[in-house]
Write a protein that holds these residues in place. Structure first.
Motif, PDB file in Angstrom:
ATOM      1  N   ILE A   1       4.398   5.325   3.629  1.00 31.73           N
ATOM      2  CA  ILE A   1       3.472   6.244   4.293  1.00 31.73           C
ATOM      3  C   ILE A   1       4.030   7.645   4.113  1.00 31.73           C
ATOM      4  O   ILE A   1       5.156   7.934   4.533  1.00 31.73           O
ATOM      5  N   ARG A   2       3.257   8.525   3.462  1.00 35.09           N
ATOM      6  CA  ARG A   2       3.719   9.900   3.207  1.00 35.09           C
ATOM      7  C   ARG A   2       2.879  10.863   4.036  1.00 35.09           C
ATOM      8  O   ARG A   2       1.653  10.752   4.092  1.00 35.09           O
ATOM      9  N   LEU A   3       3.510  11.810   4.655  1.00 36.82           N
ATOM     10  CA  LEU A   3       2.835  12.868   5.390  1.00 36.82           C
ATOM     11  C   LEU A   3       2.929  14.138   4.567  1.00 36.82           C
ATOM     12  O   LEU A   3       4.015  14.517   4.123  1.00 36.82           O
TER      13      LEU A   3
ATOM     14  N   LEU B   1       0.820  -1.208   0.000  1.00 36.69           N
ATOM     15  CA  LEU B   1       0.000   0.000   0.000  1.00 36.69           C
ATOM     16  C   LEU B   1       0.854   1.257   0.000  1.00 36.69           C
ATOM     17  O   LEU B   1       1.914   1.307   0.632  1.00 36.69           O
ATOM     18  N   SER B   2       0.350   2.281  -0.683  1.00 36.17           N
ATOM     19  CA  SER B   2       0.896   3.632  -0.565  1.00 36.17           C
ATOM     20  C   SER B   2      -0.170   4.497   0.077  1.00 36.17           C
ATOM     21  O   SER B   2      -1.261   4.662  -0.480  1.00 36.17           O
ATOM     22  N   VAL B   3       0.133   5.024   1.271  1.00 36.88           N
ATOM     23  CA  VAL B   3      -0.848   5.787   2.041  1.00 36.88           C
ATOM     24  C   VAL B   3      -0.342   7.211   2.232  1.00 36.88           C
ATOM     25  O   VAL B   3       0.781   7.415   2.717  1.00 36.88           O
ATOM     26  N   ALA B   4      -1.169   8.177   1.852  1.00 32.32           N
ATOM     27  CA  ALA B   4      -0.834   9.590   2.065  1.00 32.32           C
ATOM     28  C   ALA B   4      -1.762  10.150   3.134  1.00 32.32           C
ATOM     29  O   ALA B   4      -2.986  10.019   3.028  1.00 32.32           O
TER      30      ALA B   4
ATOM     31  N   ALA C   1       1.306  11.335  -5.251  1.00 33.66           N
ATOM     32  CA  ALA C   1       1.643  10.616  -6.481  1.00 33.66           C
ATOM     33  C   ALA C   1       1.410   9.115  -6.321  1.00 33.66           C
ATOM     34  O   ALA C   1       2.042   8.445  -5.497  1.00 33.66           O
ATOM     35  N   ASP C   2       0.462   8.585  -7.105  1.00 33.77           N
ATOM     36  CA  ASP C   2       0.153   7.153  -7.153  1.00 33.77           C
ATOM     37  C   ASP C   2      -0.236   6.573  -5.793  1.00 33.77           C
ATOM     38  O   ASP C   2      -0.026   5.383  -5.534  1.00 33.77           O
ATOM     39  N   ALA C   3      -0.825   7.382  -4.918  1.00 36.62           N
ATOM     40  CA  ALA C   3      -1.259   6.882  -3.614  1.00 36.62           C
ATOM     41  C   ALA C   3      -2.506   6.016  -3.771  1.00 36.62           C
ATOM     42  O   ALA C   3      -3.389   6.307  -4.584  1.00 36.62           O
ATOM     43  N   ASP C   4      -2.568   4.936  -2.967  1.00 32.35           N
ATOM     44  CA  ASP C   4      -3.743   4.065  -2.940  1.00 32.35           C
ATOM     45  C   ASP C   4      -4.811   4.585  -1.988  1.00 32.35           C
ATOM     46  O   ASP C   4      -6.009   4.443  -2.233  1.00 32.35           O
ATOM     47  N   ILE C   5      -4.356   5.144  -0.865  1.00 32.99           N
ATOM     48  CA  ILE C   5      -5.239   5.644   0.179  1.00 32.99           C
ATOM     49  C   ILE C   5      -4.830   7.083   0.481  1.00 32.99           C
ATOM     50  O   ILE C   5      -3.646   7.374   0.670  1.00 32.99           O
ATOM     51  N   VAL C   6      -5.812   7.985   0.532  1.00 31.84           N
ATOM     52  CA  VAL C   6      -5.543   9.367   0.911  1.00 31.84           C
ATOM     53  C   VAL C   6      -6.425   9.706   2.107  1.00 31.84           C
ATOM     54  O   VAL C   6      -7.649   9.654   2.019  1.00 31.84           O
TER      55      VAL C   6
ATOM     56  N   LYS D   1      -3.718   7.649  -7.395  1.00 33.21           N
ATOM     57  CA  LYS D   1      -4.198   6.661  -8.342  1.00 33.21           C
ATOM     58  C   LYS D   1      -5.654   6.937  -8.683  1.00 33.21           C
ATOM     59  O   LYS D   1      -6.411   7.449  -7.842  1.00 33.21           O
ATOM     60  N   PRO D   2      -6.083   6.599  -9.893  1.00 32.16           N
ATOM     61  CA  PRO D   2      -7.475   6.881 -10.284  1.00 32.16           C
ATOM     62  C   PRO D   2      -8.498   6.240  -9.352  1.00 32.16           C
ATOM     63  O   PRO D   2      -9.599   6.765  -9.190  1.00 32.16           O
ATOM     64  N   ASP D   3      -8.145   5.086  -8.766  1.00 34.75           N
ATOM     65  CA  ASP D   3      -9.075   4.403  -7.868  1.00 34.75           C
ATOM     66  C   ASP D   3      -8.706   4.596  -6.397  1.00 34.75           C
ATOM     67  O   ASP D   3      -9.107   3.798  -5.540  1.00 34.75           O
TER      68      ASP D   3
END
Length: 325
Positions: free
Chosen positions: A195-197, A166-169, A224-229, A265-267
């Motif tokens: 995990i990006r802050l 996962l990429s989580v922002a 950029a290309d995050a799965d969860i925001v 990400k679009p989704d």
């Protein structure tokens, strides 16, 4: 902290923070919650796991979602529930918070759900709780909000179960957010490394590397290309002075708007612990879009809080319920 939270068998004794909880224990809580969350449109499940137990909701700060879902959770476990109105309690006469705890313990309390403006308050209550009395932290200062973090990762798991990839922002006022601190620990424990802050400098932690995360003031790079925001509100009650400046500029630069979310990400799925501030950290169009999980987070909060109370105060029946449901 694990010495306070766990009993000699490694089971939950209190819940103060997600920090130090093992992946196995978090997974047990999530799996137990699955047995309590009904399908949308299905009737709520009521079980007798806490029949004869008394739960006190002791909130020294205002709350809508957390207090109400804890009350619903306790009632669905068949507990007796007392909602204390701190504003009209003997605290206004100078009674110390611990004396309030001792007084309510004498009335036969089994579980205290406590929200408090001071960091470390929940651990202080736990250190003075009587034998067999459990403390659940419903938010202490800017320190921790463990059940919110657990419902966050529960909601994520239902849609994106592969935490390792996962990429989580997390966007907004991270520095003052107990939700961010607890959710970061839970995500990392379950295997998430990206995990990006994202936020203005005043809202970012001073040493993000010590948390095992990255931080940026550039929302384009952060999303950029995050799965969860996940958006966070500005914690004005914990901020001295005006560190923000113009709200319109903040909304443009860090708000969850359709323009900013185009970099994810679009989704990508949208989350927020609430309450939301429209036109500040999020737009209503995003908050109630098809990709938003915000209302699902609220629904899942009941199941998570049922699971935590059942595992703390309903052992071993809770484990058997989860196994057979």
């Amino acid at each position: 902290m694990s010495d306070i939270q766990l009993d000699d068998a490694g089971r939950l004794r209190h819940l103060i923070t997600t920090e130090g909880l093992s992946a196995d224990l978090i997974t047990q809580i999530l799996d137990t919650a699955e047995s309590f969350v009904p399908e949308i449109g299905a009737p709520a499940k009521k079980v007798p796991l806490l029949r004869g137990r008394t739960v006190f909701n002791l909130f020294f700060e205002n709350s809508t979602r957390t207090r109400t879902t804890f009350e619903l959770a306790a009632k669905r476990l068949s507990a007796d529930v007392i909602n204390m109105d701190v504003a009209t309690s003997s605290r206004t006469k100078g009674e110390d918070d611990l004396d309030t705890l001792f007084t309510l313990q004498a009335m036969g309390a089994d579980v205290f759900v406590i929200r408090h403006p001071e960091n470390g308050a929940a651990a202080r209550f736990a250190a003075h709780a009587g034998p067999g009395v459990a403390i659940i932290n419903a938010g202490d200062g800017s320190h921790a909000h463990p059940t919110q973090a657990l419902l966050d990762v529960f909601t994520i798991r239902r849609h994106r179960p592969d935490f390792d990839n996962l990429s989580v922002a997390i966007v907004g006022d991270i520095a003052h957010s107990r939700v961010a601190h607890s959710t970061i620990h839970a995500l990392k424990t379950l295997g998430t490394t990206d995990i990006r802050l994202v936020g203005p400098t005043a809202f970012l932690p001073e040493n993000p590397a010590t948390l095992g995360v990255t931080a940026t003031t550039d929302i384009t790079a952060g999303l950029a290309d995050a799965d969860i925001v996940m958006g966070l509100r500005i914690q004005r009650e914990r901020i001295a002075g005006d560190v923000l400046g113009d709200i319109a500029d903040y909304h443009r630069d860090f708000g969850l708007t359709e323009a900013n979310l185009a970099h994810a990400k679009p989704d990508a799925l949208i989350m927020h612990p609430g309450p939301i501030n429209r036109g500040v950290e999020i737009t209503p169009e995003v908050a109630y879009s098809k990709q938003s999980l915000i209302l699902e987070q609220v629904r899942n909060g009941i199941g998570i809080r049922m699971a935590v109370m059942a595992l703390i105060a309903g052992q071993p029946a809770a484990a058997e319920h989860a196994r057979t449901s």
